[in-house]
Write a protein that holds these residues in place. Sequence first.
Motif, PDB file in Angstrom:
ATOM      1  N   THR A 152      69.175  -4.378  31.638  1.00 35.74           N
ATOM      2  CA  THR A 152      67.793  -5.041  32.816  1.00 35.74           C
ATOM      3  C   THR A 152      68.596  -4.512  34.321  1.00 35.74           C
ATOM      4  O   THR A 152      70.061  -4.583  34.488  1.00 35.74           O
ATOM      5  N   PHE A 153      68.251  -4.599  35.166  1.00 36.22           N
ATOM      6  CA  PHE A 153      68.768  -3.807  36.792  1.00 36.22           C
ATOM      7  C   PHE A 153      67.842  -4.821  37.372  1.00 36.22           C
ATOM      8  O   PHE A 153      66.932  -6.118  37.557  1.00 36.22           O
ATOM      9  N   LEU A 154      68.704  -5.287  38.341  1.00 36.78           N
ATOM     10  CA  LEU A 154      69.259  -5.970  39.304  1.00 36.78           C
ATOM     11  C   LEU A 154      68.501  -4.973  41.030  1.00 36.78           C
ATOM     12  O   LEU A 154      69.059  -4.339  41.351  1.00 36.78           O
ATOM     13  N   ASP A 155      67.219  -5.733  41.692  1.00 35.84           N
ATOM     14  CA  ASP A 155      66.577  -5.538  42.767  1.00 35.84           C
ATOM     15  C   ASP A 155      68.059  -6.070  44.041  1.00 35.84           C
ATOM     16  O   ASP A 155      67.403  -7.006  43.692  1.00 35.84           O
ATOM     17  N   PRO A 156      68.378  -5.350  44.174  1.00 38.33           N
ATOM     18  CA  PRO A 156      69.060  -6.675  45.588  1.00 38.33           C
ATOM     19  C   PRO A 156      67.472  -7.384  46.354  1.00 38.33           C
ATOM     20  O   PRO A 156      67.917  -8.382  47.146  1.00 38.33           O
ATOM     21  N   SER A 157      66.988  -6.310  46.865  1.00 34.46           N
ATOM     22  CA  SER A 157      65.636  -7.214  47.718  1.00 34.46           C
ATOM     23  C   SER A 157      64.925  -8.550  47.380  1.00 34.46           C
ATOM     24  O   SER A 157      64.683  -8.915  48.076  1.00 34.46           O
ATOM     25  N   THR A 158      64.782  -8.578  46.095  1.00 33.63           N
ATOM     26  CA  THR A 158      64.249  -9.338  44.754  1.00 33.63           C
ATOM     27  C   THR A 158      64.563 -10.073  44.244  1.00 33.63           C
ATOM     28  O   THR A 158      65.698  -9.773  43.026  1.00 33.63           O
ATOM     29  N   PRO A 159      64.610 -11.337  43.962  1.00 36.50           N
ATOM     30  CA  PRO A 159      65.040 -12.292  42.958  1.00 36.50           C
ATOM     31  C   PRO A 159      64.988 -11.765  41.283  1.00 36.50           C
ATOM     32  O   PRO A 159      63.787 -11.258  40.810  1.00 36.50           O
ATOM     33  N   GLY A 160      65.306 -12.651  40.120  1.00 35.03           N
ATOM     34  CA  GLY A 160      64.844 -11.780  39.231  1.00 35.03           C
ATOM     35  C   GLY A 160      65.715 -10.089  38.529  1.00 35.03           C
ATOM     36  O   GLY A 160      66.420  -9.410  39.101  1.00 35.03           O
ATOM     37  N   CYS A 161      65.336 -10.173  37.259  1.00 35.58           N
ATOM     38  CA  CYS A 161      65.876  -9.333  36.605  1.00 35.58           C
ATOM     39  C   CYS A 161      64.248  -8.346  36.740  1.00 35.58           C
ATOM     40  O   CYS A 161      63.049  -8.658  36.117  1.00 35.58           O
ATOM     41  N   SER A 162      64.560  -7.013  36.210  1.00 38.64           N
ATOM     42  CA  SER A 162      63.172  -5.926  36.004  1.00 38.64           C
ATOM     43  C   SER A 162      63.953  -4.864  34.693  1.00 38.64           C
ATOM     44  O   SER A 162      65.304  -4.619  34.767  1.00 38.64           O
ATOM     45  N   ASN A 163      63.223  -3.957  34.179  1.00 42.43           N
ATOM     46  CA  ASN A 163      62.806  -2.692  33.183  1.00 42.43           C
ATOM     47  C   ASN A 163      63.403  -1.648  34.195  1.00 42.43           C
ATOM     48  O   ASN A 163      63.692  -0.672  33.627  1.00 42.43           O
ATOM     49  N   ALA A 164      63.370  -1.598  35.645  1.00 36.81           N
ATOM     50  CA  ALA A 164      64.071  -0.864  36.444  1.00 36.81           C
ATOM     51  C   ALA A 164      64.472  -0.953  37.410  1.00 36.81           C
ATOM     52  O   ALA A 164      63.610  -1.814  38.059  1.00 36.81           O
ATOM     53  N   CYS A 165      64.349   0.365  38.747  1.00 42.65           N
ATOM     54  CA  CYS A 165      64.938   0.111  39.835  1.00 42.65           C
ATOM     55  C   CYS A 165      63.298   0.051  40.634  1.00 42.65           C
ATOM     56  O   CYS A 165      63.047   1.435  40.091  1.00 42.65           O
ATOM     57  N   PRO A 166      63.181  -0.387  41.608  1.00 40.35           N
ATOM     58  CA  PRO A 166      61.581   0.711  42.075  1.00 40.35           C
ATOM     59  C   PRO A 166      62.302   1.341  42.453  1.00 40.35           C
ATOM     60  O   PRO A 166      63.327   2.393  42.925  1.00 40.35           O
ATOM     61  N   GLY A 167      61.170   2.220  43.498  1.00 42.75           N
ATOM     62  CA  GLY A 167      60.569   3.120  43.559  1.00 42.75           C
ATOM     63  C   GLY A 167      61.635   4.161  44.416  1.00 42.75           C
ATOM     64  O   GLY A 167      62.312   5.061  45.303  1.00 42.75           O
ATOM     65  N   THR A 168      62.363   3.145  45.624  1.00 44.69           N
ATOM     66  CA  THR A 168      62.877   2.962  46.625  1.00 44.69           C
ATOM     67  C   THR A 168      64.544   3.159  46.017  1.00 44.69           C
ATOM     68  O   THR A 168      65.124   3.902  47.391  1.00 44.69           O
ATOM     69  N   LEU A 169      64.367   2.665  45.359  1.00 47.60           N
ATOM     70  CA  LEU A 169      66.484   2.633  45.165  1.00 47.60           C
ATOM     71  C   LEU A 169      66.817   3.828  43.722  1.00 47.60           C
ATOM     72  O   LEU A 169      66.172   3.167  43.055  1.00 47.60           O
ATOM     73  N   ASN A 170      67.322   5.071  44.047  1.00 50.73           N
ATOM     74  CA  ASN A 170      67.424   5.939  42.889  1.00 50.73           C
ATOM     75  C   ASN A 170      68.596   5.866  41.975  1.00 50.73           C
ATOM     76  O   ASN A 170      68.501   6.745  41.432  1.00 50.73           O
ATOM     77  N   TYR A 171      69.749   4.646  42.626  1.00 50.39           N
ATOM     78  CA  TYR A 171      70.543   4.180  41.703  1.00 50.39           C
ATOM     79  C   TYR A 171      71.263   3.695  41.310  1.00 50.39           C
ATOM     80  O   TYR A 171      70.435   2.254  42.398  1.00 50.39           O
ATOM     81  N   TYR A 172      72.259   3.872  40.337  1.00 54.61           N
ATOM     82  CA  TYR A 172      72.507   2.474  39.861  1.00 54.61           C
ATOM     83  C   TYR A 172      73.290   2.072  39.357  1.00 54.61           C
ATOM     84  O   TYR A 172      74.142   3.078  38.658  1.00 54.61           O
ATOM     85  N   GLU A 173      74.319   1.193  38.715  1.00 57.34           N
ATOM     86  CA  GLU A 173      75.464   0.823  38.409  1.00 57.34           C
ATOM     87  C   GLU A 173      75.953  -0.583  37.664  1.00 57.34           C
ATOM     88  O   GLU A 173      75.519  -0.783  37.897  1.00 57.34           O
ATOM     89  N   GLU A 174      76.319  -0.281  36.533  1.00 60.41           N
ATOM     90  CA  GLU A 174      76.593  -1.135  35.646  1.00 60.41           C
ATOM     91  C   GLU A 174      77.434  -2.003  35.706  1.00 60.41           C
ATOM     92  O   GLU A 174      78.626  -1.868  36.536  1.00 60.41           O
ATOM     93  N   LEU A 175      77.668  -2.709  35.994  1.00 55.63           N
ATOM     94  CA  LEU A 175      78.032  -4.542  36.892  1.00 55.63           C
ATOM     95  C   LEU A 175      79.539  -4.497  35.764  1.00 55.63           C
ATOM     96  O   LEU A 175      79.447  -4.989  34.218  1.00 55.63           O
ATOM     97  N   SER A 176      80.400  -4.522  35.645  1.00 58.14           N
ATOM     98  CA  SER A 176      81.827  -4.288  35.191  1.00 58.14           C
ATOM     99  C   SER A 176      82.234  -5.712  34.845  1.00 58.14           C
ATOM    100  O   SER A 176      82.712  -6.075  33.628  1.00 58.14           O
ATOM    101  N   ASP A 177      81.292  -6.872  35.698  1.00 60.01           N
ATOM    102  CA  ASP A 177      81.614  -7.994  35.212  1.00 60.01           C
ATOM    103  C   ASP A 177      80.974  -8.152  34.073  1.00 60.01           C
ATOM    104  O   ASP A 177      80.686  -9.781  33.202  1.00 60.01           O
ATOM    105  N   TYR A 178      79.845  -7.436  33.754  1.00 57.25           N
ATOM    106  CA  TYR A 178      77.998  -7.819  33.136  1.00 57.25           C
ATOM    107  C   TYR A 178      77.643  -6.141  32.428  1.00 57.25           C
ATOM    108  O   TYR A 178      76.594  -5.883  32.897  1.00 57.25           O
ATOM    109  N   PRO A 179      78.452  -6.564  31.639  1.00 60.02           N
ATOM    110  CA  PRO A 179      78.230  -5.130  30.507  1.00 60.02           C
ATOM    111  C   PRO A 179      76.477  -5.357  30.105  1.00 60.02           C
ATOM    112  O   PRO A 179      75.863  -6.576  29.760  1.00 60.02           O
ATOM    113  N   GLY A 180      76.012  -3.915  30.797  1.00 61.35           N
ATOM    114  CA  GLY A 180      74.615  -3.875  30.045  1.00 61.35           C
ATOM    115  C   GLY A 180      73.273  -4.759  31.094  1.00 61.35           C
ATOM    116  O   GLY A 180      71.808  -4.234  30.768  1.00 61.35           O
TER     117      GLY A 180
END
Length: 194
Positions: A118-146
């Motif tokens: 799942t994905f975390l969008d820094p501008s909104t609370p909560g988790c989603s199944n994809a990044c919003p259209g404005t954010l085209n990059y994502y990185e796995e969190l080393s402390d939280y795999p997946g």
Amino acid sequence: TKFYYDNEKICREESCSLFKESDSKICVTECGPNQKVDENNACVDSCEGTQFIVEEEIEIKGDKRMIKKCISRTCHDYSSSYQFIYSSNNGKECLKSCHDGLYKIGNFCYDKCVTPNTFLDPSTPGCSNACPGTLNYYEELSDYPGIYICKNSCGDKFKYSISGKYKCLSECPSEANHIISGNECKQNCGTNEK
């Protein structure tokens, strides 16, 4: 100016710690459920969009109470003890630490996701199944795999295109070990390159 406490209906010449509502001369001993306190010490339903929320202790008629107060300054400018920001459904809350049930990423706290990938969008609370259209990059969190944080760029890391978005990596994966334009991982060099 004379104020009176709502539940006593007695006029008093004393300062008021908490007003029933903006522009009110009615003193109250507490705000309604889920209400916050604005910068004029009036009970409000929500803070303005750019404001932050801090939890603060105030004294009312000799009793100490915790309130949620709206502030216009940043959390750290208000008090150096507030090190983290948590965007919740209530607004942007200032926290001294990320409590259980939250991810700590930099100076931000995020709700923990219950499912992997799942994905975390820094501008909104909560988790989603994809990044919003404005954010085209994502990185796995080393402390939280997946769990992935959505970003504006990969910075110094390598980027690998997956379904129109770029995954940020410390090295290219084995299936895409050709580096193009400095930091993009590709499966091959393309038809015009050797």
